[in-house]
Design a protein around this motif. Structure first.
Motif, PDB file in Angstrom:
ATOM      1  N   ALA A  69      75.077 -46.554  19.630  1.00 41.92           N
ATOM      2  CA  ALA A  69      76.367 -45.995  20.310  1.00 41.92           C
ATOM      3  C   ALA A  69      77.431 -46.039  19.410  1.00 41.92           C
ATOM      4  CB  ALA A  69      76.459 -46.680  21.566  1.00 41.92           C
ATOM      5  N   THR A  70      78.216 -44.766  19.420  1.00 44.75           N
ATOM      6  CA  THR A  70      79.291 -44.853  18.490  1.00 44.75           C
ATOM      7  C   THR A  70      80.562 -44.028  19.442  1.00 44.75           C
ATOM      8  OG1 THR A  70      80.016 -43.913  16.270  1.00 44.75           O
ATOM      9  CG2 THR A  70      78.601 -42.663  17.482  1.00 44.75           C
ATOM     10  N   GLY A  71      81.524 -43.939  18.592  1.00 43.04           N
ATOM     11  CA  GLY A  71      82.633 -43.273  19.369  1.00 43.04           C
ATOM     12  C   GLY A  71      83.896 -44.407  19.998  1.00 43.04           C
ATOM     13  N   TYR A  72      84.878 -43.582  20.245  1.00 44.63           N
ATOM     14  CA  TYR A  72      85.850 -44.817  21.057  1.00 44.63           C
ATOM     15  C   TYR A  72      85.275 -45.626  22.025  1.00 44.63           C
ATOM     16  CZ  TYR A  72      88.291 -43.541  25.077  1.00 44.63           C
ATOM     17  OH  TYR A  72      88.465 -43.227  26.615  1.00 44.63           O
ATOM     18  N   GLY A  73      84.315 -45.010  22.957  1.00 47.77           N
ATOM     19  CA  GLY A  73      83.852 -45.566  24.137  1.00 47.77           C
ATOM     20  C   GLY A  73      82.553 -46.103  23.724  1.00 47.77           C
ATOM     21  N   VAL A  85      80.277 -41.496  22.232  1.00 45.60           N
ATOM     22  CA  VAL A  85      81.179 -41.339  23.287  1.00 45.60           C
ATOM     23  C   VAL A  85      82.806 -41.104  22.913  1.00 45.60           C
ATOM     24  CG1 VAL A  85      82.013 -42.399  25.641  1.00 45.60           C
ATOM     25  CG2 VAL A  85      79.753 -42.820  24.773  1.00 45.60           C
ATOM     26  N   GLY A  86      83.022 -39.756  22.607  1.00 40.73           N
ATOM     27  CA  GLY A  86      84.416 -39.446  22.358  1.00 40.73           C
ATOM     28  C   GLY A  86      85.545 -39.656  23.224  1.00 40.73           C
ATOM     29  N   SER A  87      86.810 -39.432  22.837  1.00 41.11           N
ATOM     30  CA  SER A  87      87.726 -39.207  24.047  1.00 41.11           C
ATOM     31  C   SER A  87      87.659 -38.255  24.845  1.00 41.11           C
ATOM     32  CB  SER A  87      88.879 -39.539  23.292  1.00 41.11           C
ATOM     33  OG  SER A  87      89.136 -38.317  22.485  1.00 41.11           O
ATOM     34  N   TYR A 104      69.807 -32.209  21.629  1.00 37.99           N
ATOM     35  CA  TYR A 104      70.966 -32.705  21.752  1.00 37.99           C
ATOM     36  C   TYR A 104      71.767 -32.355  23.013  1.00 37.99           C
ATOM     37  CZ  TYR A 104      72.993 -28.174  20.453  1.00 37.99           C
ATOM     38  OH  TYR A 104      73.331 -26.949  20.265  1.00 37.99           O
ATOM     39  N   SER A 105      72.716 -33.021  23.349  1.00 34.52           N
ATOM     40  CA  SER A 105      73.295 -32.570  24.615  1.00 34.52           C
ATOM     41  C   SER A 105      74.934 -32.991  24.603  1.00 34.52           C
ATOM     42  CB  SER A 105      72.841 -33.458  25.825  1.00 34.52           C
ATOM     43  OG  SER A 105      73.280 -34.846  25.514  1.00 34.52           O
ATOM     44  N   ILE A 106      75.766 -32.018  25.061  1.00 35.60           N
ATOM     45  CA  ILE A 106      77.253 -32.384  24.916  1.00 35.60           C
ATOM     46  C   ILE A 106      77.761 -32.197  26.327  1.00 35.60           C
ATOM     47  CG2 ILE A 106      79.247 -31.651  24.069  1.00 35.60           C
ATOM     48  CD1 ILE A 106      77.868 -29.882  21.938  1.00 35.60           C
ATOM     49  N   VAL A 107      78.380 -33.484  26.785  1.00 31.79           N
ATOM     50  CA  VAL A 107      79.141 -33.453  28.109  1.00 31.79           C
ATOM     51  C   VAL A 107      80.415 -33.838  28.080  1.00 31.79           C
ATOM     52  CG1 VAL A 107      76.666 -33.832  29.236  1.00 31.79           C
ATOM     53  CG2 VAL A 107      78.184 -35.888  28.766  1.00 31.79           C
ATOM     54  N   ASN A 119      84.904 -41.880  33.263  1.00 30.04           N
ATOM     55  CA  ASN A 119      83.828 -43.098  33.208  1.00 30.04           C
ATOM     56  C   ASN A 119      82.606 -42.893  31.938  1.00 30.04           C
ATOM     57  OD1 ASN A 119      81.444 -44.663  33.868  1.00 30.04           O
ATOM     58  ND2 ASN A 119      81.458 -44.239  36.072  1.00 30.04           N
ATOM     59  N   SER A 120      83.096 -43.635  30.944  1.00 33.05           N
ATOM     60  CA  SER A 120      82.352 -43.626  29.741  1.00 33.05           C
ATOM     61  C   SER A 120      80.818 -43.786  29.851  1.00 33.05           C
ATOM     62  CB  SER A 120      82.890 -44.423  28.509  1.00 33.05           C
ATOM     63  OG  SER A 120      84.162 -44.110  28.422  1.00 33.05           O
ATOM     64  N   SER A 121      80.702 -44.880  30.421  1.00 30.70           N
ATOM     65  CA  SER A 121      79.207 -45.292  30.470  1.00 30.70           C
ATOM     66  C   SER A 121      78.325 -44.269  31.410  1.00 30.70           C
ATOM     67  CB  SER A 121      78.957 -46.641  31.242  1.00 30.70           C
ATOM     68  OG  SER A 121      79.905 -46.899  32.258  1.00 30.70           O
ATOM     69  N   ALA A 122      78.938 -43.622  32.342  1.00 30.00           N
ATOM     70  CA  ALA A 122      78.401 -42.410  33.241  1.00 30.00           C
ATOM     71  C   ALA A 122      78.198 -41.503  32.176  1.00 30.00           C
ATOM     72  CB  ALA A 122      79.113 -42.020  34.361  1.00 30.00           C
ATOM     73  N   ALA A 123      79.080 -40.978  31.441  1.00 30.97           N
ATOM     74  CA  ALA A 123      78.861 -39.956  30.398  1.00 30.97           C
ATOM     75  C   ALA A 123      77.840 -40.126  29.615  1.00 30.97           C
ATOM     76  CB  ALA A 123      80.229 -39.754  29.973  1.00 30.97           C
ATOM     77  N   ALA A 124      77.813 -41.247  28.997  1.00 29.29           N
ATOM     78  CA  ALA A 124      76.732 -41.662  28.215  1.00 29.29           C
ATOM     79  C   ALA A 124      75.181 -41.377  28.626  1.00 29.29           C
ATOM     80  CB  ALA A 124      76.861 -42.989  27.544  1.00 29.29           C
ATOM     81  N   GLU A 125      75.160 -41.977  29.971  1.00 33.16           N
ATOM     82  CA  GLU A 125      73.934 -42.076  30.858  1.00 33.16           C
ATOM     83  C   GLU A 125      73.634 -40.598  30.730  1.00 33.16           C
ATOM     84  OE1 GLU A 125      71.415 -43.476  31.853  1.00 33.16           O
ATOM     85  OE2 GLU A 125      72.135 -44.965  30.583  1.00 33.16           O
ATOM     86  N   GLU A 126      74.359 -39.523  31.248  1.00 30.75           N
ATOM     87  CA  GLU A 126      74.287 -38.237  31.643  1.00 30.75           C
ATOM     88  C   GLU A 126      73.825 -37.473  30.244  1.00 30.75           C
ATOM     89  OE1 GLU A 126      77.876 -36.377  32.872  1.00 30.75           O
ATOM     90  OE2 GLU A 126      76.903 -34.116  32.847  1.00 30.75           O
TER      91      GLU A 126
END
Ligand SMILES: Nc1ncnc2c1ncn2[C@@H]1O[C@H](COP(=O)(O)OP(=O)(O)OP(=O)(O)O)[C@@H](O)[C@H]1O
Ligand code: SF4
Ligand SMILES: [Mg+2]
Lengths: 362, 258
Positions: free
Chosen positions: B66-70, B11-13, B30-33, B38-45
């Motif tokens: 999980a990694t990244g700033y979020g 979860v990057g910025s 893989y996926s990129i969104v 909303n970091s947790s929603a982005a992670a789920e997506e």
């Protein structure tokens, strides 16, 4: 009740009991002398004030310790103290001393303590003794004559206090003290405003937390000026990392050396000063500091050194590149973080700390 | 059926990636969104999308890192690790010879020295400010009304670079405005901005040193201007994965599989 409330209440009580209070800036000063005058030193490192007015007096590249100290005085929040003592720690504090003494009308006496930078050789010892005598003279002008017997007693109290601190540091080193980093340093820092006998009681209590089997935790050495912001300590606690030894100006760099049993009290105090480990604020040779850090790391079985640098702290920044290179060459990993004393940790700093912990492994 | 798949979520910025690997560390999908607010929603997506591409149900994933700033916001994670360790692990997997990894993302830039077995030896990371990061380039692209994807190529086309004296993003932005007003050619200003960011990164590189082969990861590796100027400084070719943004998530997935 917040800690600053309890601290203020305590100081108020001390004052009501007839003691004088002296606001003391970092870092090295002869506590025993002040105690002998029935003066309680109240150290000013990181007062919880919002910096606003101080900025008008200081250049932008001055550290937050000096900034916070000046702000405290400007906001009139140091009204309890009967004067200020400025040890000669660094150029920035020297600058602060002259701002307060020459330009602010605080109505309170300012005292100065020029401890020597070079710490070997007889001339340095003589210089130090001379400074002690001068400080006594100046204090006598304001607080009456010093009683030598009382000074002898204070030296014995000091010996007890520092012996206990040494024992605690020793237990921490071996992982034999059941206490978090946060709680340990919170207790250590109560020495900054407690009367020595009150402080000794707290240390005695802490010594009962001794355990027989070492606690399972990885160890690091923390180097710098202060263990601030406190989130650093809680983050290490969260990851079960113990600070097994420190090289902090307000920790083991100054808090472990007790006066000797020399008959002459000034000699006893001088001995303590000259036994201290090397320090950036004493212009110690970098090679000496490196040797000391290596020894701390090896003796405490630590996995690395965290340099917590206060932004713009010149003495510390100056030694840093060589210290890190030296540690690296002996296989000791290190991390540098730059922080402001009263600011929350940024996401980047948390990531750096955690990455370092991942780096030093399990 | 054994749960023998592993996921990494970064979860990057700016962007969030999910990567799924099997127990042989082979990349399945893989996926990129966009991270959005909303970091947790982005992670789920990101995770759902990666699972879909791999045609795997959720319960086949044995472990998620999980990694990244979020990273703290990823509820599904079994473990959290910093992007420094994860980018190192990802780059090590893709380019076993690499000993130095430079990750330039949206708000952070990092230089990582890794040892033979992929362990961290040393690293440097930028301070709070956005100078020397992808965000800096994004702000400038917007200001100059140039598409972000075109920015690097324009920098390469310029004959020379206008010197930008401010490293601070805010000041550099107003400096750019006045350079435009003074009629400096846009491509030369853009090249100047790239020189500035690469100099900034170069300072970081020097604190860690250049060791062995060097990989560039993170979204800014898609910017050919930065790549080119950095290679000139390094005097060597950078190893760049075709999807440089997923290297951190890949590393997280690899670490999850261990
Ligand atoms: N197609 C592209 N062309 C050029 N640059 C791009 C492109 N896509 C993304 N970038 C750059 O990559 C940056 C984002 O990188 P990345 O996705 O690795 O960041 P992040 O991981 O979200 O951020 P961080 O790691 O700092 O938290 C953008 O700021 C932009 O400068
Ligand atoms: S932090 Fe450094 S610069 Fe500031 S007062 Fe202390 S020694 Fe001086
Ligand atoms: Mg990233």
């Amino acid at each position: 009740m917040t800690t600053s409330d309890t601290r203020r209440d305590y100081l108020q009580n001390q004052k009501s009991s007839g003691r004088k209070l002296l606001g003391v800036f970092p870092a090295q000063f002869p506590r025993e002398l002040l105690w002998a005058f029935n003066i309680l030193p109240v150290e000013i490192w990181d007062p919880p004030v919002e910096i606003a007015q101080a900025n008008a007096h200081l250049q932008p590249y001055i550290c937050s310790i000096v900034r916070g100290g000046l702000e405290l005085i400007l906001q009139g929040k140091s009204s309890l103290v009967d004067g200020y003592l400025f040890p000669h720690t660094c150029d920035s504090l020297q600058n602060l001393a002259s701002i307060v003494n020459d330009h602010l009308d605080t109505g309170k006496p300012c005292f100065f303590f020029y401890h020597p930078k070079a710490v070997d050789g007889q001339p340095a010892r003589e210089f130090y003794r001379n400074q002690l005598t001068q400080l006594i003279d100046r204090l006598e002008q304001h607080f009456g004559s010093i009683n030598i017997e009382r000074l002898q007693e204070c030296i014995q109290t000091s010996r007890r206090l520092y012996s206990q601190l040494n024992e605690l540091f020793n237990l921490r080193k071996q992982g034999l003290l059941q206490i978090t980093n946060s709680d340990f340093y919170a207790t250590l820092r109560r020495s900054e405003f407690l009367w020595p006998t009150d402080y000794i009681s707290e240390l005695e209590l802490l010594l009962t937390q001794k355990c027989v089997k070492p606690l399972p935790s990885r160890a690091v050495v923390l180097s710098g000026i202060l263990p601030n912001p406190p989130e650093i300590l809680s983050l290490l606690d969260q990851h079960k990392i113990r600070i097994a030894a420190d090289d902090l100006l307000n920790g083991q760099r100054r808090m472990t050396f007790l006066p000797t049993n020399a008959n002459d009290p000034l000699e006893a105090i001088t001995d303590a000063y000259f036994a201290q480990p090397p320090c950036s604020t004493k212009d110690s040779a970098i090679a000496e500091r490196l040797k000391h850090l290596q020894k701390l790391t090896v003796d405490s079985k630590s996995k690395g050194v965290i340099f917590n640098i206060i932004k713009f702290c010149e003495p510390e920044l100056f030694d840093l590149p060589q210290l890190r290179a030296g540690l690296r060459s002996t296989g000791i990993p290190s991390l540098v973080i730059e922080t402001e004393i009263n600011q929350v940790l940024s996401g980047q700093i948390v990531t750096r700390l955690e990455a370092f912990l991942e780096m030093i492994g399990d | 059926m054994p749960n023998d798949y592993f996921a990494g979520i970064d979860v990057g910025s700016l962007s969030t990636e999910a990567v799924i690997v099997d127990s042989n560390k082979h990349l399945l999908s893989y996926s990129i969104v966009n991270t959005g607010i909303n970091s947790s929603a982005a992670a789920e997506e990101a995770l759902s999308e990666a699972l879909q591409k791999a045609e795997l149900p959720r319960n086949r994933i044995a472990k998620i890192i999980a990694t990244g700033y979020g990273r703290a916001a990823v509820g599904a994670a079994h473990k959290r690790m910093t992007e420094i360790t994860c980018h190192a692990a990802g780059a090590q997997q893709l380019f076993p010879e690499v000993r130095t990894v430079i990750d330039i993302g949206g708000q952070d830039s990092k230089v990582i020295h890794i040892g033979q077995d992929g362990q961290l030896v040393d690293f440097a990371m930028n301070d709070k400010c956005a100078a020397g990061t992808g965000r800096f380039l994004e702000i400038m692209a917007k200001r100059l009304e140039v598409k972000l994807e075109k920015l690097g190529d324009l920098a390469l086309l310029a004959e020379k670079a206008v010197s930008i004296s401010n490293t601070c993003t805010v000041f550099a932005e107003s400096e750019v405005v006045s350079l435009v007003a003074q009629n400096h050619p846009i491509d030369e200003i853009i090249r100047g901005l790239h020189v500035a960011i690469v100099n900034r990164i170069w300072n970081q590189v020097q604190t860690v040193g250049v060791h062995g082969q060097v990989a560039l990861t993170g979204g800014v590796a898609l910017n050919r201007g930065v790549v080119n100027l950095l290679e000139e400084k390094l005097e060597q070719t950078l190893e760049i994965y075709s999807e440089p943004q997923i290297v951190g998530a890949l590393g997280a997935a690899i670490l999850a599989s261990k």
